[in-house]
Write an enzyme that holds these catalytic residues in place. Structure first.
Site, PDB file in Angstrom:
ATOM      1  CE  LYS A  30     -36.735  -1.224  14.199  1.00 14.18           C
ATOM      2  NZ  LYS A  30     -37.328  -0.316  15.289  1.00 14.18           N
ATOM      3  CB  VAL A  69     -42.629   5.592   5.263  1.00 17.81           C
ATOM      4  CG1 VAL A  69     -42.588   4.477   4.069  1.00 17.81           C
ATOM      5  CG2 VAL A  69     -43.562   6.601   5.100  1.00 17.81           C
ATOM      6  CB  SER A  81     -33.922  -0.817   8.130  1.00 21.64           C
ATOM      7  OG  SER A  81     -33.786   0.613   8.532  1.00 21.64           O
ATOM      8  CG  ASP A  98     -33.200   0.234  12.896  1.00 22.64           C
ATOM      9  OD1 ASP A  98     -32.374   0.028  13.987  1.00 22.64           O
ATOM     10  OD2 ASP A  98     -34.314   0.913  13.193  1.00 22.64           O
TER      11      ASP A  98
HETATM   12  O1  C5P Z   1     -28.518   4.960  10.930  1.00 24.83           O
HETATM   13  P1  C5P Z   1     -29.834   5.823  10.709  1.00 24.83           P
HETATM   14  O2  C5P Z   1     -29.552   6.481   9.456  1.00 24.83           O
HETATM   15  O3  C5P Z   1     -30.912   4.823  10.766  1.00 24.83           O
HETATM   16  O4  C5P Z   1     -29.895   6.811  11.905  1.00 24.83           O
HETATM   17  C1  C5P Z   1     -30.922   7.872  11.657  1.00 24.83           C
HETATM   18  C2  C5P Z   1     -30.776   8.972  13.014  1.00 24.83           C
HETATM   19  O5  C5P Z   1     -30.794   8.377  14.052  1.00 24.83           O
HETATM   20  C3  C5P Z   1     -29.075   9.246  12.776  1.00 24.83           C
HETATM   21  O6  C5P Z   1     -28.755  10.405  11.931  1.00 24.83           O
HETATM   22  C4  C5P Z   1     -28.988   9.711  14.237  1.00 24.83           C
HETATM   23  O7  C5P Z   1     -29.717  10.710  14.573  1.00 24.83           O
HETATM   24  C5  C5P Z   1     -29.809   8.700  15.050  1.00 24.83           C
HETATM   25  N1  C5P Z   1     -29.401   7.627  15.480  1.00 24.83           N
HETATM   26  C6  C5P Z   1     -28.410   7.552  16.853  1.00 24.83           C
HETATM   27  N2  C5P Z   1     -27.912   6.468  17.293  1.00 24.83           N
HETATM   28  C7  C5P Z   1     -27.932   5.091  16.760  1.00 24.83           C
HETATM   29  C8  C5P Z   1     -28.889   5.253  15.403  1.00 24.83           C
HETATM   30  C9  C5P Z   1     -29.590   6.431  15.103  1.00 24.83           C
HETATM   31  O8  C5P Z   1     -27.979   8.792  17.181  1.00 24.83           O
HETATM   32  N3  C5P Z   1     -27.511   4.223  17.262  1.00 24.83           N
END
Ligand code: C5P
Length: 294
Positions: A11, A96, A104, A137
């Site tokens: 993406k 990565v 994702s 994501d």
């Molecule tokens: O949800 P995911 O594990 O992909 O998010 C990784 C990190 O990105 C989270 O731990 C957070 O610190 C940050 N994040 C955020 N707000 C979002 C998406 C991600 O703060 N909407």
């Protein structure tokens, strides 16, 4: 035992804006996301309950519960109330820690594959709800295409598919830490923001030049000096070779450019090769059809 194959597309963030911190510690985002032709290949077989394994062609990617694809499989069976397991094989091409959503997208591909293998117990909306529990994501990656994405990443508004556009994706020699970039955004006021409404309107009228001109990612403003210089150099190389626009995707460090023709995209890819670990010549891609391809 027969399995299901899915493409897991990278993406791209045509735009990324961080609106505010949420009570749950995450951030409210507003971004225009776009699928790319660059993809991993994901193969899934059903197994006995309790068996979960994700094999990849990258030795540093975990094969157990730390892998988002395994998390997705567990979340799927838990939501379906099924005591089953999964064997997952992933042929990785998407770099990565790049902001390209590779992990994702693999997770979303596992959800689509399991939905096929289990007789489609879930609608696309229900799959996106399961996806939201796996990672921010993942909901977009369930269907992909072109979409306005908000909330934590779970509110998806599909947009008119962008016409297939030549794209060069560049992976620099360094990666960025997502939590670190979010915390830098928290500690300063963002002065520049993407023109999301203008971008959505350009997409609605099929104006690729207008789209490319408005690409903007607020994380570029909080990179450390060395990373900012490297990203700037790569963007410069893409633009000098004729890119209609160039930006970093997600929390980086990958940078991409959109091009009107193959010749300028090839020129840009050649120019970027000296500045990057990997360069991919690809295209923008539409949404998954029928939520499965195999
Ligand atoms: O949800 P995911 O594990 O992909 O998010 C990784 C990190 O990105 C989270 O731990 C957070 O610190 C940050 N994040 C955020 N707000 C979002 C998406 C991600 O703060 N909407």
């Amino acid at each position: 035992m027969s399995g299901a194959r899915e493409r897991a597309r990278a993406k791209l963030n045509l735009s990324l804006d961080v609106l505010k911190t949420r009570p749950d510690g995450y951030h409210d985002l507003r971004m225009v996301m776009q699928s790319a032709g660059l993809h991993d290949d994901v193969y899934v077989e059903l197994r006995e309950g309790g068996f979960f394994l994700a094999e990849t062609n990258r030795h540093y990617i975990p094969s157990g519960d730390k892998n988002e694809a395994v998390k997705a499989a567990r979340a799927f069976f838990s939501a379906a109330g099924l005591d089953r397991g999964a064997y997952i094989k992933i042929e990785k091409r998407i770099p990565v820690c790049a902001g390209l959503g590779g992990g994702s997208s693999d997770a979303a591909a596992v959800l689509r594959a399991l939905n096929t293998l289990c007789g489609r117990p879930f609608t696309a909306d229900a799959l996106r709800e399961i996806a939201a529990g796996v990672g921010s994501d993942v909901p977009f990656c369930v269907e992909g295409g072109t979409a306005l994405v908000s909330g934590r990443g779970e509110i998806i508004e599909p947009l008119r598919p962008l016409e297939e556009t030549r794209t060069v994706i560049c992976m620099p020699f360094f990666s960025c830490s997502t939590p670190e970039l979010f915390s830098r955004i928290d500690s300063r006021s963002t002065s520049c923001r993407p023109d999301t409404a203008g971008l959505v309107s350009a997409i609605g009228s099929g104006d690729v030049r207008g789209v490319a001109r408005r690409m903007y990612n607020v994380f570029e403003d909080v990179l450390d000096r060395r990373s900012a210089r490297a990203v700037g150099e790569i963007k410069g190389a893409l633009l000098d070779a004729g890119a209609l626009g160039a930006a970093m995707t997600g929390s980086g460090s990958a940078v991409f450019g959109l091009f009107e023709d193959v010749a300028s995209a090839e020129r840009a890819a050649a120019a970027a090769r000296g500045l990057c670990r990997e360069v991919f010549l690809t295209v923008t891609a539409g949404a998954e059809e029928n939520l499965t391809i195999g």
